[in-house]
Design a protein around this motif. Structure first.
Motif, PDB file in Angstrom:
ATOM      1  N   ARG A  73      45.215  92.292 -62.226  1.00 54.72           N
ATOM      2  CA  ARG A  73      46.321  93.019 -62.845  1.00 54.72           C
ATOM      3  C   ARG A  73      46.280  92.957 -64.377  1.00 54.72           C
ATOM      4  NH1 ARG A  73      47.529  92.004 -57.837  1.00 54.72           N
ATOM      5  NH2 ARG A  73      49.169  93.121 -56.718  1.00 54.72           N
ATOM      6  N   GLY A  74      45.228  92.367 -64.904  1.00 54.10           N
ATOM      7  CA  GLY A  74      45.034  92.383 -66.344  1.00 54.10           C
ATOM      8  C   GLY A  74      45.676  91.249 -67.107  1.00 54.10           C
ATOM      9  N   TYR A  75      46.106  90.196 -66.409  1.00 59.99           N
ATOM     10  CA  TYR A  75      46.755  89.074 -67.095  1.00 59.99           C
ATOM     11  C   TYR A  75      45.736  88.014 -67.502  1.00 59.99           C
ATOM     12  CZ  TYR A  75      51.277  90.911 -65.646  1.00 59.99           C
ATOM     13  OH  TYR A  75      52.379  91.715 -65.471  1.00 59.99           O
ATOM     14  N   GLN A  76      46.078  87.289 -68.541  1.00 57.60           N
ATOM     15  CA  GLN A  76      45.284  86.127 -68.945  1.00 57.60           C
ATOM     16  C   GLN A  76      45.570  84.996 -67.962  1.00 57.60           C
ATOM     17  OE1 GLN A  76      43.022  85.257 -71.104  1.00 57.60           O
ATOM     18  NE2 GLN A  76      43.471  83.365 -72.176  1.00 57.60           N
ATOM     19  N   SER A  77      44.540  84.548 -67.260  1.00 65.47           N
ATOM     20  CA  SER A  77      44.708  83.503 -66.254  1.00 65.47           C
ATOM     21  C   SER A  77      43.637  82.447 -66.452  1.00 65.47           C
ATOM     22  CB  SER A  77      44.608  84.093 -64.841  1.00 65.47           C
ATOM     23  OG  SER A  77      44.747  83.082 -63.859  1.00 65.47           O
ATOM     24  N   ILE A  78      44.075  81.207 -66.631  1.00 58.49           N
ATOM     25  CA  ILE A  78      43.160  80.079 -66.820  1.00 58.49           C
ATOM     26  C   ILE A  78      43.214  79.218 -65.564  1.00 58.49           C
ATOM     27  CG2 ILE A  78      42.661  78.024 -68.193  1.00 58.49           C
ATOM     28  CD1 ILE A  78      44.006  79.437 -70.550  1.00 58.49           C
ATOM     29  N   PHE A  79      42.083  79.137 -64.866  1.00 58.06           N
ATOM     30  CA  PHE A  79      42.028  78.403 -63.606  1.00 58.06           C
ATOM     31  C   PHE A  79      41.436  77.019 -63.848  1.00 58.06           C
ATOM     32  CE2 PHE A  79      40.213  77.088 -59.559  1.00 58.06           C
ATOM     33  CZ  PHE A  79      41.236  77.407 -58.670  1.00 58.06           C
ATOM     34  N   LEU A  80      42.246  75.988 -63.670  1.00 54.82           N
ATOM     35  CA  LEU A  80      41.792  74.610 -63.905  1.00 54.82           C
ATOM     36  C   LEU A  80      41.312  73.920 -62.627  1.00 54.82           C
ATOM     37  CD1 LEU A  80      44.511  73.330 -66.412  1.00 54.82           C
ATOM     38  CD2 LEU A  80      42.300  74.402 -66.909  1.00 54.82           C
ATOM     39  N   GLY A  81      41.757  74.406 -61.476  1.00 53.49           N
ATOM     40  CA  GLY A  81      41.276  73.837 -60.218  1.00 53.49           C
ATOM     41  C   GLY A  81      42.081  72.653 -59.731  1.00 53.49           C
ATOM     42  N   PHE A  82      41.419  71.797 -58.939  1.00 56.47           N
ATOM     43  CA  PHE A  82      42.157  70.759 -58.214  1.00 56.47           C
ATOM     44  C   PHE A  82      42.251  69.445 -58.991  1.00 56.47           C
ATOM     45  CE2 PHE A  82      37.745  70.696 -56.678  1.00 56.47           C
ATOM     46  CZ  PHE A  82      37.395  69.378 -56.896  1.00 56.47           C
TER      47      PHE A  82
ATOM     48  N   GLY B 158      44.379  79.192 -51.823  1.00 51.84           N
ATOM     49  CA  GLY B 158      45.540  80.012 -52.166  1.00 51.84           C
ATOM     50  C   GLY B 158      45.649  80.224 -53.666  1.00 51.84           C
ATOM     51  N   LEU B 159      45.427  79.165 -54.424  1.00 56.48           N
ATOM     52  CA  LEU B 159      45.490  79.246 -55.881  1.00 56.48           C
ATOM     53  C   LEU B 159      44.371  80.140 -56.423  1.00 56.48           C
ATOM     54  CD1 LEU B 159      47.422  77.858 -57.967  1.00 56.48           C
ATOM     55  CD2 LEU B 159      45.520  76.327 -58.477  1.00 56.48           C
ATOM     56  N   MET B 160      43.199  80.058 -55.802  1.00 52.23           N
ATOM     57  CA  MET B 160      42.088  80.907 -56.225  1.00 52.23           C
ATOM     58  C   MET B 160      42.415  82.384 -56.020  1.00 52.23           C
ATOM     59  SD  MET B 160      38.795  78.761 -54.797  1.00 52.23           S
ATOM     60  CE  MET B 160      37.627  80.007 -55.346  1.00 52.23           C
ATOM     61  N   PHE B 161      43.084  82.678 -54.911  1.00 53.10           N
ATOM     62  CA  PHE B 161      43.438  84.083 -54.667  1.00 53.10           C
ATOM     63  C   PHE B 161      44.507  84.557 -55.644  1.00 53.10           C
ATOM     64  CE2 PHE B 161      45.732  87.514 -52.381  1.00 53.10           C
ATOM     65  CZ  PHE B 161      44.694  88.415 -52.330  1.00 53.10           C
ATOM     66  N   ILE B 162      45.458  83.688 -55.984  1.00 56.29           N
ATOM     67  CA  ILE B 162      46.452  84.047 -57.002  1.00 56.29           C
ATOM     68  C   ILE B 162      45.747  84.356 -58.314  1.00 56.29           C
ATOM     69  CG2 ILE B 162      48.368  83.174 -58.397  1.00 56.29           C
ATOM     70  CD1 ILE B 162      49.231  81.544 -55.920  1.00 56.29           C
ATOM     71  N   ASN B 163      44.752  83.546 -58.662  1.00 57.20           N
ATOM     72  CA  ASN B 163      43.973  83.800 -59.871  1.00 57.20           C
ATOM     73  C   ASN B 163      43.328  85.186 -59.814  1.00 57.20           C
ATOM     74  OD1 ASN B 163      42.631  82.984 -62.374  1.00 57.20           O
ATOM     75  ND2 ASN B 163      40.773  82.847 -61.150  1.00 57.20           N
ATOM     76  N   HIS B 164      42.752  85.513 -58.671  1.00 59.44           N
ATOM     77  CA  HIS B 164      42.148  86.844 -58.491  1.00 59.44           C
ATOM     78  C   HIS B 164      43.172  87.948 -58.700  1.00 59.44           C
ATOM     79  CE1 HIS B 164      41.410  90.370 -55.870  1.00 59.44           C
ATOM     80  NE2 HIS B 164      40.203  90.305 -56.390  1.00 59.44           N
ATOM     81  N   GLN B 165      44.347  87.769 -58.116  1.00 59.06           N
ATOM     82  CA  GLN B 165      45.382  88.792 -58.223  1.00 59.06           C
ATOM     83  C   GLN B 165      45.873  88.966 -59.663  1.00 59.06           C
ATOM     84  OE1 GLN B 165      47.023  90.625 -55.085  1.00 59.06           O
ATOM     85  NE2 GLN B 165      44.818  90.373 -55.249  1.00 59.06           N
ATOM     86  N   LEU B 166      46.030  87.863 -60.381  1.00 62.12           N
ATOM     87  CA  LEU B 166      46.471  87.935 -61.779  1.00 62.12           C
ATOM     88  C   LEU B 166      45.416  88.626 -62.647  1.00 62.12           C
ATOM     89  CD1 LEU B 166      48.000  84.357 -62.160  1.00 62.12           C
ATOM     90  CD2 LEU B 166      49.267  86.513 -62.077  1.00 62.12           C
ATOM     91  N   VAL B 167      44.165  88.227 -62.475  1.00 58.90           N
ATOM     92  CA  VAL B 167      43.078  88.827 -63.253  1.00 58.90           C
ATOM     93  C   VAL B 167      42.957  90.313 -62.937  1.00 58.90           C
ATOM     94  CG1 VAL B 167      40.575  88.838 -63.583  1.00 58.90           C
ATOM     95  CG2 VAL B 167      41.809  86.663 -63.492  1.00 58.90           C
TER      96      VAL B 167
ATOM     97  N   THR C 108      36.697  87.879 -57.911  1.00 63.65           N
ATOM     98  CA  THR C 108      37.339  87.523 -59.179  1.00 63.65           C
ATOM     99  C   THR C 108      36.414  87.851 -60.348  1.00 63.65           C
ATOM    100  OG1 THR C 108      38.596  85.749 -58.113  1.00 63.65           O
ATOM    101  CG2 THR C 108      38.407  85.663 -60.514  1.00 63.65           C
ATOM    102  N   GLU C 109      35.140  87.570 -60.189  1.00 65.72           N
ATOM    103  CA  GLU C 109      34.176  87.887 -61.247  1.00 65.72           C
ATOM    104  C   GLU C 109      34.132  89.389 -61.516  1.00 65.72           C
ATOM    105  OE1 GLU C 109      29.498  87.052 -62.448  1.00 65.72           O
ATOM    106  OE2 GLU C 109      30.257  86.438 -60.492  1.00 65.72           O
ATOM    107  N   LYS C 110      34.184  90.187 -60.457  1.00 62.60           N
ATOM    108  CA  LYS C 110      34.206  91.646 -60.629  1.00 62.60           C
ATOM    109  C   LYS C 110      35.453  92.069 -61.400  1.00 62.60           C
ATOM    110  CE  LYS C 110      31.745  92.764 -56.334  1.00 62.60           C
ATOM    111  NZ  LYS C 110      31.887  93.360 -54.971  1.00 62.60           N
ATOM    112  N   ALA C 111      36.593  91.461 -61.069  1.00 67.71           N
ATOM    113  CA  ALA C 111      37.852  91.821 -61.745  1.00 67.71           C
ATOM    114  C   ALA C 111      37.825  91.393 -63.206  1.00 67.71           C
ATOM    115  CB  ALA C 111      39.032  91.173 -61.020  1.00 67.71           C
TER     116      ALA C 111
END
Length: 299
Positions: free
Chosen positions: A207-216, A196-205, A168-171
């Motif tokens: 693809r160039g989308y703004q994604s804010i990950f708040l966690g659990f 699962g949510l972390m991987f969705i965050n990776h996929q969104l990032v 995710t950091e690389k993306a």
């Protein structure tokens, strides 16, 4: 003290390998493939070497080798034959077995070596979908049947989490915001299963989308704060064990009233607890998904 699991019941072997206990006993008696040991109280058990051998035997059998043929192969030649076949095809099954061995032995080196071998053939996206998701499904079943302990599960998931974070950091270093949408990823209160949510965050990032990950374990009320900063929000959440069955419909109703209704906001949800929801009568603006892939396809 060494607490590595090194004694397995035949039920453990069934759960870990997918081979029925009845079949294991037949292979044992007819072909002498395994030699169970006995405790001081005369209870049969299998050691770690037996488990590893059974994984290899199962792998060869699934790749066209008859059990009668496998039984004639010298025991020290079996692992080399497995590696040879894995190098040519069916890398996924071999990798999943290696990751399970890594987990049972708390063997970080085996995890990293297996992962690095996969990277020679696949990118991270493919590794997660083709290997990590099936692996996590198996791990969940093993945990439920008490074949592994929570320590085993935490060991493996911490390593998977590490790989998601690195990628995710690389993306993020290449991220280009391609939309007015802002995705806000969170888990409801007392929900902690975030891979699962972390991987969705990776996929969104990626693809160039703004994604804010708040966690659990995020309170619903605190999500409203983000609407002061962003005009078009898609909240994304994963309901694995929370909200509980008795509470989930009220949760979605309250979410709709507080955050979705009359606004430019949506909620996208996945997870096991959706089995307790009437998906055909969800409030407008709340969308369920059966898998990570189906959610990413909608993006």
């Amino acid at each position: 003290m060494n607490n590595i699991k090194n004694q397995f019941s035949i039920k453990d072997l069934e759960n870990l390998t997918g081979i029925k206990a009845h079949t294991i006993r037949i292979w044992e008696k007819r072909y002498n493939l395994l030699e169970p040991k006995r405790t001081d109280t005369n209870i049969r058990y299998y050691d770690l070497a037996s488990f590893q051998k059974l994984l290899n035997v199962s792998y060869l059998n699934n790749n066209g080798y008859k059990i009668s043929k496998i039984a004639t192969i010298q025991e020290d030649k079996i692992p080399a034959l497995v590696r040879e076949i894995a190098a040519e095809s069916n890398l996924e099954s071999h990798a999943i077995n290696a990751f399970k061995l890594s987990m049972l032995n708390f063997d970080q080196s085996l995890f990293y070596n297996t992962y690095n071998t996969l990277l020679k053939e696949k990118d991270f996206h493919e590794i997660f979908y083709e290997i990590f998701i099936p692996l996590l499904t198996e791990i969940g079943l093993l945990w439920q049947t008490d074949t592994i302990s929570p320590a085993h599960e935490h060991f493996l998931t911490s390593l998977l989490r590490q790989k998601i974070l690195i990628n995710t950091e690389k993306a993020q270093s290449k991220q280009v915001n391609k939309s007015t949408k802002t995705f806000v990823l969170y888990l409801p209160e007392n929900e902690i299963h975030e891979l699962g949510l972390m991987f969705i965050n990776h996929q969104l990032v990626s693809r160039g989308y703004q994604s804010i990950f708040l966690g659990f374990s995020v309170p619903m009320e605190s999500l409203k704060d983000l609407q002061d900063y962003y005009d078009e929000i898609i909240y994304v959440s994963y309901f694995t064990v929370k909200p509980e069955k008795a509470d989930i419909n009220d949760y979605l109703k309250n979410f709709n009233e507080l955050l979705v209704k009359d606004g430019n906001t949506q909620l996208w949800i996945l997870g096991h607890m959706l089995n307790s929801v009437d998906l055909d009568n969800l409030p407008k603006g709340i969308f369920p998904f059966k898998s990570i892939q189906s959610l990413i396809d909608k993006v």
